[in-house]
Design a protein around this motif. Structure first.
Motif: not given
Length: 103
Positions: A52-58, A68-73
């Motif tokens: 999975w991945i969050y599409t909004v950078p944090e 600035d990153v994308y968080k993926a699992g």
């Protein structure tokens, strides 16, 4: 006559700048590309079951640096035990800057 050449040069400069801005300004990779990078890295160690991945950078801070990153699992089974990982991918370079195992 000189004013006409000046305006022509100015117009060419403005148009050239408009088309070159995409080449000069840095672009972020897409979240889909970031997920591909993470999946490829984990597949080198064995098969994966899900992702999975969050599409909004944090923003992610690692010691004295911020990214600035994308968080993926990633989830996978190892010896019949579920392992889950969280990975942080730099939005500009696609580099995996940090990985955590989720307990």
């Amino acid at each position: 006559m000189k004013a006409r050449y000046f305006l022509l040069g100015l117009g060419i400069g403005i148009v050239g700048t408009y088309f070159m801005k995409d080449q000069i300004m840095p672009h972020n990779i897409s979240s889909d590309k970031a997920l591909e990078i993470v999946k490829k890295a984990f597949k080198e160690k064995g098969p994966i079951d899900g992702s999975w991945i969050y599409t909004v950078p944090e923003t992610f801070s690692n010691e004295h640096l911020s990214y600035d990153v994308y968080k993926a699992g990633i989830s996978r089974s190892v010896d019949h035990h579920l392992e889950q990982y969280e990975a942080f991918v730099d939005t500009k370079t696609g580099t995996i800057v940090h990985v955590d195992r989720i307990h």
